[in-house]
Design a protein around this motif. Structure first.
Motif, mmCIF file in Angstrom:
data_model
loop_
_atom_site.group_PDB
_atom_site.id
_atom_site.type_symbol
_atom_site.label_atom_id
_atom_site.label_comp_id
_atom_site.label_asym_id
_atom_site.label_seq_id
_atom_site.Cartn_x
_atom_site.Cartn_y
_atom_site.Cartn_z
ATOM 1 N N PHE A 274 4.428 5.945 -3.537
ATOM 2 C CA PHE A 274 3.411 4.893 -3.539
ATOM 3 C C PHE A 274 3.842 3.718 -2.662
ATOM 4 O O PHE A 274 3.081 3.245 -1.813
ATOM 5 C CB PHE A 274 3.169 4.426 -4.980
ATOM 6 C CG PHE A 274 2.098 3.389 -5.127
ATOM 7 C CD1 PHE A 274 0.777 3.751 -5.244
ATOM 8 C CD2 PHE A 274 2.422 2.038 -5.149
ATOM 9 C CE1 PHE A 274 -0.218 2.795 -5.390
ATOM 10 C CE2 PHE A 274 1.442 1.074 -5.283
ATOM 11 C CZ PHE A 274 0.118 1.455 -5.399
ATOM 12 N N VAL A 275 5.074 3.255 -2.846
ATOM 13 C CA VAL A 275 5.568 2.102 -2.084
ATOM 14 C C VAL A 275 5.624 2.437 -0.597
ATOM 15 O O VAL A 275 5.234 1.614 0.246
ATOM 16 C CB VAL A 275 6.957 1.672 -2.601
ATOM 17 C CG1 VAL A 275 7.568 0.617 -1.685
ATOM 18 C CG2 VAL A 275 6.850 1.132 -4.020
ATOM 19 N N THR A 276 6.116 3.619 -0.257
ATOM 20 C CA THR A 276 6.186 4.015 1.150
ATOM 21 C C THR A 276 4.805 4.046 1.780
ATOM 22 O O THR A 276 4.600 3.586 2.910
ATOM 23 C CB THR A 276 6.853 5.396 1.282
ATOM 24 O OG1 THR A 276 8.148 5.368 0.682
ATOM 25 C CG2 THR A 276 6.994 5.791 2.743
ATOM 26 N N SER A 277 3.832 4.551 1.038
ATOM 27 C CA SER A 277 2.463 4.677 1.560
ATOM 28 C C SER A 277 1.780 3.330 1.757
ATOM 29 O O SER A 277 0.808 3.233 2.507
ATOM 30 C CB SER A 277 1.623 5.549 0.615
ATOM 31 O OG SER A 277 2.136 6.866 0.549
ATOM 32 N N LEU A 278 2.284 2.280 1.079
ATOM 33 C CA LEU A 278 1.720 0.947 1.274
ATOM 34 C C LEU A 278 1.865 0.494 2.728
ATOM 35 O O LEU A 278 1.054 -0.279 3.236
ATOM 36 C CB LEU A 278 2.412 -0.074 0.373
ATOM 37 C CG LEU A 278 2.225 0.082 -1.145
ATOM 38 C CD1 LEU A 278 3.051 -0.969 -1.876
ATOM 39 C CD2 LEU A 278 0.762 -0.026 -1.541
ATOM 40 N N PHE A 279 2.893 0.999 3.397
ATOM 41 C CA PHE A 279 3.198 0.556 4.760
ATOM 42 C C PHE A 279 3.001 1.659 5.802
ATOM 43 O O PHE A 279 2.626 1.373 6.935
ATOM 44 C CB PHE A 279 4.639 0.044 4.825
ATOM 45 C CG PHE A 279 4.896 -1.134 3.943
ATOM 46 C CD1 PHE A 279 4.723 -2.427 4.416
ATOM 47 C CD2 PHE A 279 5.291 -0.961 2.625
ATOM 48 C CE1 PHE A 279 4.948 -3.525 3.596
ATOM 49 C CE2 PHE A 279 5.521 -2.054 1.797
ATOM 50 C CZ PHE A 279 5.350 -3.339 2.286
ATOM 51 N N TYR A 280 3.259 2.902 5.436
ATOM 52 C CA TYR A 280 3.136 4.017 6.379
ATOM 53 C C TYR A 280 1.711 4.555 6.334
ATOM 54 O O TYR A 280 1.342 5.239 5.381
ATOM 55 C CB TYR A 280 4.102 5.139 6.025
ATOM 56 C CG TYR A 280 5.565 4.862 6.321
ATOM 57 C CD1 TYR A 280 5.991 3.607 6.752
ATOM 58 C CD2 TYR A 280 6.525 5.845 6.174
ATOM 59 C CE1 TYR A 280 7.326 3.352 7.020
ATOM 60 C CE2 TYR A 280 7.866 5.606 6.447
ATOM 61 C CZ TYR A 280 8.258 4.358 6.858
ATOM 62 O OH TYR A 280 9.587 4.105 7.133
ATOM 63 N N ASN A 281 0.910 4.244 7.351
ATOM 64 C CA ASN A 281 -0.450 4.774 7.375
ATOM 65 C C ASN A 281 -0.478 6.222 7.853
ATOM 66 O O ASN A 281 -1.510 6.872 7.812
ATOM 67 C CB ASN A 281 -1.334 3.924 8.295
ATOM 68 C CG ASN A 281 -1.034 4.154 9.762
ATOM 69 O OD1 ASN A 281 0.088 3.927 10.201
ATOM 70 N ND2 ASN A 281 -2.022 4.587 10.520
ATOM 71 N N ASP A 282 0.658 6.721 8.310
ATOM 72 C CA ASP A 282 0.765 8.082 8.823
ATOM 73 C C ASP A 282 1.628 8.902 7.864
ATOM 74 O O ASP A 282 2.844 8.708 7.782
ATOM 75 C CB ASP A 282 1.395 8.049 10.217
ATOM 76 C CG ASP A 282 1.406 9.418 10.897
ATOM 77 O OD1 ASP A 282 1.330 10.429 10.176
ATOM 78 O OD2 ASP A 282 1.497 9.471 12.129
ATOM 79 N N LEU A 283 1.003 9.820 7.141
ATOM 80 C CA LEU A 283 1.735 10.658 6.182
ATOM 81 C C LEU A 283 2.746 11.545 6.902
ATOM 82 O O LEU A 283 3.795 11.882 6.338
ATOM 83 C CB LEU A 283 0.753 11.505 5.373
ATOM 84 C CG LEU A 283 1.324 12.336 4.217
ATOM 85 C CD1 LEU A 283 2.050 11.460 3.218
ATOM 86 C CD2 LEU A 283 0.212 13.124 3.535
ATOM 87 N N GLY A 284 2.437 11.916 8.143
ATOM 88 C CA GLY A 284 3.376 12.712 8.920
ATOM 89 C C GLY A 284 4.677 11.971 9.162
ATOM 90 O O GLY A 284 5.767 12.556 9.130
ATOM 91 N N PHE A 285 4.594 10.652 9.398
ATOM 92 C CA PHE A 285 5.803 9.863 9.622
ATOM 93 C C PHE A 285 6.613 9.745 8.335
ATOM 94 O O PHE A 285 7.847 9.715 8.369
ATOM 95 C CB PHE A 285 5.454 8.478 10.165
ATOM 96 C CG PHE A 285 6.648 7.657 10.536
ATOM 97 C CD1 PHE A 285 7.474 8.043 11.579
ATOM 98 C CD2 PHE A 285 6.959 6.505 9.827
ATOM 99 C CE1 PHE A 285 8.598 7.287 11.917
ATOM 100 C CE2 PHE A 285 8.068 5.745 10.157
ATOM 101 C CZ PHE A 285 8.892 6.135 11.206
#
Length: 533
Positions: free
Chosen positions: A442-453
């Motif tokens: 969840f926290v990572t996805s707050l900033f990474y708009n690219d799931l691949g990254f």
């Protein structure tokens, strides 16, 4: 203190205090001995979350430019924490800490370059799509078709909304590229707004359904594809759980839509809603002119069908080989031995249906078809150019927001600090813990708009350490990414839609928060059951 609360309001004062505490915590970590790694990381993580939450509350509670300010909060957060959080990379289960890579003034220019580089395919497509609908909205046959569909659908508003929502959800769940689903959205919005559906409901039915489709992705979205690529898993990994999430999300979300529409319809009986028609981004004017809808209906139908055929991976996901066989036969046609006429006409980058991965691939097709429609409906060259240009102008501000989202990605790309946080958090306990994994995803996805990254950054660790639970880990990361896409200003589809429809970010949050909370609870229950029962 009471005077400050009274002057600025309790909410804004508390949010400012949260941001101030976050800065203080970060400063404190500079004086903590390196051997106290847990204390150091806990304070930094708390500081990061407090700064984000406090900043977003300040932005959302402001009177104007809430979306822009919210996005700036995320950019500022990454800028600040690049100075205090080390970055690193995984190689399998091992993590290599490379120290600090602080973002400076010139580095922001590099991040902007990366933002342009990684978003260019989407920007090209959005410009062409806007020009396409700019011309289409001025064609009498299209106006007549929208008017006719409106007349038929306005008697069954909730049924129409449900059909549209389900279609966009399923398309998003299956399409290899989410942005290609947007080809249908302006058309559906024009119908909804002509039916006097309010702006928020129209957004929820269209862009909102696309966002929920990302949450309920089964075979599609570029996120799932990239995630599988970097962690080396097949599309079927975690598919059963994704089916469950998709079904629950679709039913629950359409329940929310139906409840809102019932309220809107009841309210509309009490007051005039005529002004809502002007909210259409592409201003399709109702018409009763004697003009044929057949040419525009046929050509638009062909475009929609081609779009569906191109961006669903028929062979890879479903074993349907007919399109590959047909493409091989078609491109092999040659009037002479070495002159492959269809291959040259289509171009060397033309692929079989189901094998398209680039967003901009069909941009030239849209231009050619809209030029054909302009010719059939006797639109002058000057009028065509002006309409295409006016359509493009409507996409200028939304494109700036998309660039802003990718600027966050550019900063994260230069300084991948979340690998450090992931390494620390997921090693706090031995073995797999679905709650820590969910929180980290969840926290990572707050900033990474690219799931691949995200997969590129932490995928090696996940596959090496959680091999026995990879199905659930896969679902946790993809579903938490989908949840964040619904409400955070780092969601390209969200900021694009809000800007295009000139919808207030705060209004959307008020509408979607309960659905988000409900889905998080459902997901955590699902993860717990799968992990421990």
């Amino acid at each position: 203190m009471l005077k400050v609360f009274k002057k600025h309001g309790k909410l804004r004062s508390i949010s400012f205090l949260m941001s101030l505490i976050a800065i203080i915590l970060v400063i404190i970590t500079a004086f903590i001995d390196a051997k106290y790694i847990n204390a150091n990381m806990i304070l930094k993580l708390i500081g990061l979350l407090l700064f984000v939450v406090g900043g977003l509350i300040l932005a959302i509670s402001s009177k104007e430019h809430r979306l822009s300010k919210s996005l700036l909060v995320i950019i500022l957060t990454m800028f600040i924490f690049s100075w205090v959080m080390p970055y690193g990379y995984f190689q399998g289960a091992d993590f290599y800490d490379y120290g600090m890579r602080r973002i400076g003034i010139i580095d922001l220019s590099i991040a902007l370059y990366n933002a342009l580089y990684y978003s260019m395919d989407k920007l090209i497509y959005l410009i062409v799509l806007a020009g396409f609908y700019g011309v289409l909205s001025k064609i009498s046959g299209y106006q007549k078709m929208v008017t006719k569909l409106t007349d038929k659908c306005k008697k069954h508003v909730i049924l129409t909304a449900t059909i549209m929502s389900v279609f966009l959800f399923v398309a998003t769940s299956l399409f290899a590229q989410t942005f290609m689903v947007l080809l249908f959205v302006p058309f559906l919005i024009s119908i909804l707004l002509s039916m006097k559906v309010d702006k928020l409901s129209a957004f929820a039915i269209t862009f909102g359904s696309v966002l929920v489709g990302i949450l309920g992705a089964t075979f599609g979205t570029e996120g799932i594809t990239s995630f599988n690529y970097y962690i080396g898993t097949e599309i079927t990994v975690g598919l059963t759980y994704r089916y469950i999430i998709a079904a629950v999300a679709l039913v629950l979300y359409n329940f929310f839509i139906s409840m809102r529409l019932k309220k809107v319809l009841n309210d509309s009986k009490k007051k005039d809603n005529e002004a809502e028609v002007a909210l259409d981004p592409f201003e399709v004017e109702p018409t009763r002119k004697k003009t044929s809808v057949i040419p525009v209906a046929i050509i638009l139908g062909i475009i929609f069908i081609v779009n569906i055929l191109c961006y669903i991976a028929w062979n890879t996901n479903f074993g349907i080989e007919i399109f590959d066989t047909f493409h091989e036969w078609l491109t092999g046609l040659a009037p002479t031995e070495d002159f492959f006429i269809m291959s040259y006409v289509l171009g060397e980058n033309a692929k079989a249906f189901g094998n398209y991965t680039y967003v901009f691939a069909l941009s030239s097709v849209l231009v050619l078809f809209v030029m054909l429609l302009a010719y059939l409906y006797k639109m002058s060259v000057n009028e065509f150019i002006e309409s295409f240009y006016n359509g493009m102008k409507k996409m200028f501000k939304p494109i700036l927001y998309v660039l802003g989202v990718y600027l966050v990605f550019g900063i994260c790309y230069n300084t991948p600090i979340f690998g450090t946080i992931t390494n620390w958090m997921l090693n706090l306990v031995e073995g797999f813990n679905p709650f820590l994994t969910s929180f980290m995803a969840f926290v990572t996805s707050l900033f990474y708009n690219d799931l691949g990254f995200t997969s590129f950054s932490v995928g090696g660790f996940l596959t090496a350490v959680y091999a026995n639970n990879i199905d659930l880990v896969h679902v946790i990361y993809t579903s938490m990414y989908g949840i964040v896409q619904l409400f955070m200003p780092t969601s390209c589809i969200l900021v694009l839609g809000l800007s295009l429809m000139k919808l207030d970010y705060k209004s959307w949050l008020k509408y979607i928060w309960l659905f988000v909370v409900g889905m998080i609870v459902i997901l955590l229950v699902l993860f717990t059951v799968v992990a421990y029962i």
